[in-house]
Design a protein around this motif. Structure first.
Motif, PDB file in Angstrom:
ATOM      1  N   UNK A  58     -53.037 -25.191  66.299  1.00  0.00           N
ATOM      2  CA  UNK A  58     -54.733 -25.671  66.060  1.00  0.00           C
ATOM      3  C   UNK A  58     -55.494 -25.318  65.074  1.00  0.00           C
ATOM      4  N   UNK A  59     -55.920 -26.293  64.027  1.00  0.00           N
ATOM      5  CA  UNK A  59     -56.976 -26.048  62.789  1.00  0.00           C
ATOM      6  C   UNK A  59     -58.118 -26.518  63.026  1.00  0.00           C
ATOM      7  N   UNK A  60     -58.758 -25.878  62.536  1.00  0.00           N
ATOM      8  CA  UNK A  60     -60.551 -25.977  62.393  1.00  0.00           C
ATOM      9  C   UNK A  60     -60.089 -26.903  60.836  1.00  0.00           C
ATOM     10  N   UNK A  61     -60.739 -27.736  60.539  1.00  0.00           N
ATOM     11  CA  UNK A  61     -61.048 -28.831  60.125  1.00  0.00           C
ATOM     12  C   UNK A  61     -62.032 -28.814  59.262  1.00  0.00           C
ATOM     13  N   UNK A  62     -62.738 -27.839  59.231  1.00  0.00           N
ATOM     14  CA  UNK A  62     -64.386 -27.552  58.378  1.00  0.00           C
ATOM     15  C   UNK A  62     -63.581 -26.860  57.437  1.00  0.00           C
ATOM     16  N   UNK A  63     -64.476 -27.247  56.299  1.00  0.00           N
ATOM     17  CA  UNK A  63     -64.182 -26.675  55.344  1.00  0.00           C
ATOM     18  C   UNK A  63     -63.959 -25.256  55.028  1.00  0.00           C
ATOM     19  N   UNK A  64     -64.741 -24.623  55.521  1.00  0.00           N
ATOM     20  CA  UNK A  64     -65.130 -23.470  55.742  1.00  0.00           C
ATOM     21  C   UNK A  64     -64.834 -22.208  56.884  1.00  0.00           C
ATOM     22  N   UNK A  65     -63.581 -23.150  57.792  1.00  0.00           N
ATOM     23  CA  UNK A  65     -63.445 -22.531  58.587  1.00  0.00           C
ATOM     24  C   UNK A  65     -62.329 -21.233  58.469  1.00  0.00           C
ATOM     25  N   UNK A  66     -61.750 -21.496  57.376  1.00  0.00           N
ATOM     26  CA  UNK A  66     -61.082 -20.436  56.357  1.00  0.00           C
ATOM     27  C   UNK A  66     -61.762 -19.745  56.381  1.00  0.00           C
ATOM     28  N   UNK A  67     -62.088 -19.992  55.325  1.00  0.00           N
ATOM     29  CA  UNK A  67     -63.668 -18.323  54.754  1.00  0.00           C
ATOM     30  C   UNK A  67     -63.828 -17.808  56.128  1.00  0.00           C
ATOM     31  N   UNK A  68     -64.319 -18.253  57.293  1.00  0.00           N
ATOM     32  CA  UNK A  68     -65.237 -17.601  58.351  1.00  0.00           C
ATOM     33  C   UNK A  68     -64.077 -16.545  59.241  1.00  0.00           C
ATOM     34  N   UNK A  69     -62.808 -17.312  58.521  1.00  0.00           N
ATOM     35  CA  UNK A  69     -61.554 -15.956  59.920  1.00  0.00           C
ATOM     36  C   UNK A  69     -60.792 -15.580  58.870  1.00  0.00           C
ATOM     37  N   UNK A  70     -60.260 -15.743  57.787  1.00  0.00           N
ATOM     38  CA  UNK A  70     -60.451 -14.278  56.432  1.00  0.00           C
ATOM     39  C   UNK A  70     -61.179 -14.196  56.038  1.00  0.00           C
ATOM     40  N   UNK A  71     -61.875 -14.663  55.679  1.00  0.00           N
ATOM     41  CA  UNK A  71     -62.963 -13.795  54.749  1.00  0.00           C
ATOM     42  C   UNK A  71     -62.789 -13.847  53.205  1.00  0.00           C
ATOM     43  N   UNK A  74     -66.970 -10.554  55.023  1.00  0.00           N
ATOM     44  CA  UNK A  74     -66.235  -9.966  55.906  1.00  0.00           C
ATOM     45  C   UNK A  74     -65.520 -11.226  57.005  1.00  0.00           C
ATOM     46  N   UNK A  75     -64.178 -11.490  57.420  1.00  0.00           N
ATOM     47  CA  UNK A  75     -63.519 -11.731  58.456  1.00  0.00           C
ATOM     48  C   UNK A  75     -64.067 -11.982  59.559  1.00  0.00           C
ATOM     49  N   UNK A  76     -64.194 -13.334  60.429  1.00  0.00           N
ATOM     50  CA  UNK A  76     -64.832 -13.121  61.332  1.00  0.00           C
ATOM     51  C   UNK A  76     -64.520 -14.560  62.080  1.00  0.00           C
ATOM     52  N   UNK A  77     -63.204 -13.658  63.078  1.00  0.00           N
ATOM     53  CA  UNK A  77     -62.054 -13.995  63.351  1.00  0.00           C
ATOM     54  C   UNK A  77     -62.555 -14.921  65.123  1.00  0.00           C
ATOM     55  N   UNK A  78     -62.450 -16.412  64.709  1.00  0.00           N
ATOM     56  CA  UNK A  78     -62.604 -17.107  66.160  1.00  0.00           C
ATOM     57  C   UNK A  78     -61.396 -17.709  67.399  1.00  0.00           C
ATOM     58  N   UNK A  79     -60.472 -18.118  65.899  1.00  0.00           N
ATOM     59  CA  UNK A  79     -59.423 -18.919  66.352  1.00  0.00           C
ATOM     60  C   UNK A  79     -58.214 -17.141  66.534  1.00  0.00           C
ATOM     61  N   UNK A  80     -58.356 -16.645  65.719  1.00  0.00           N
ATOM     62  CA  UNK A  80     -56.521 -15.784  66.297  1.00  0.00           C
ATOM     63  C   UNK A  80     -57.651 -14.451  66.960  1.00  0.00           C
TER      64      UNK A  80
END
Length: 179
Positions: free
Chosen positions: A104-117, A144-150
């Motif tokens: 399950x991946x989010x391919x937007x380039x900023x997705x990981x920045x939001x998920x992990x900070x 700061x992280x804004x987790x959505x997938x986890x």
């Protein structure tokens, strides 16, 4: 009262065959459920963080810079608030070819920045100070992280786990062997 008789049977591992099709289908359904939950969380996130006003900045196309008015971002720990829907649309679910997992991946380039900070900003000078442009010292910015997938996975875990276990059990069958 009748006596009970117990018989212990040992089965050779070569007599068992595991059919991964049911497990693969269940994993794909589970992955889609997690993705749908993440999208629901983003749609329902009203945001309680910083208020951005009007267009501007390098992230203008991502934070609604083409729209008039204000946008309230999500606070740390919340699911990201929705502006354009790009983040939600870019969630992809794929089953592994082996049938033993799902991605399950989010391919937007900023997705990981939001998920992990993330942290950064400014340019590094030889003395170790951060410099922004030609004017003095800037500061390191921290997202700061804004987790959505986890978070979506944690919310769906209790309902998914027993179904995957059942699918794995259903995939095991005994084959006839010549003696």
């Amino acid at each position: 009262m009748a006596d009970t008789v117990a018989i212990r049977v040992t089965v050779d591992a070569s007599a068992l065959v595991f059919d991964k099709r049911a497990l693969k289908a269940s994993l794909l359904v589970a992955g889609r459920e997690v993705a749908a939950q993440a999208r629901r969380d983003m749609r329902s996130s009203a945001g309680s963080g910083i208020i951005y006003r009007g267009p501007g900045g390098s992230a203008s196309k991502y934070r609604g810079g083409y729209k008039r008015g204000a946008h309230q971002a999500s606070a740390p720990g919340e699911a990201p608030s929705r502006i354009t829907g790009t983040l939600a649309k870019s969630i992809k679910v794929r089953a592994f070819r082996s049938g033993e997992g799902v991605s399950i991946r989010d391919t937007a380039f900023y997705a990981l920045f939001l998920e992990k900070g993330a942290s950064g900003g400014g340019r590094m000078k030889s003395g170790g100070a951060f410099v922004r442009g030609k004017r003095g010292v800037g500061k390191v910015r921290k997202l700061e992280p804004r987790p959505f997938l986890t978070r979506a996975l944690q919310e769906r875990e209790a309902s998914i786990e027993p179904r995957l276990a059942q699918a794995a059990r259903d995939g095991i069958r005994m084959v006839r062997m010549k003696l």
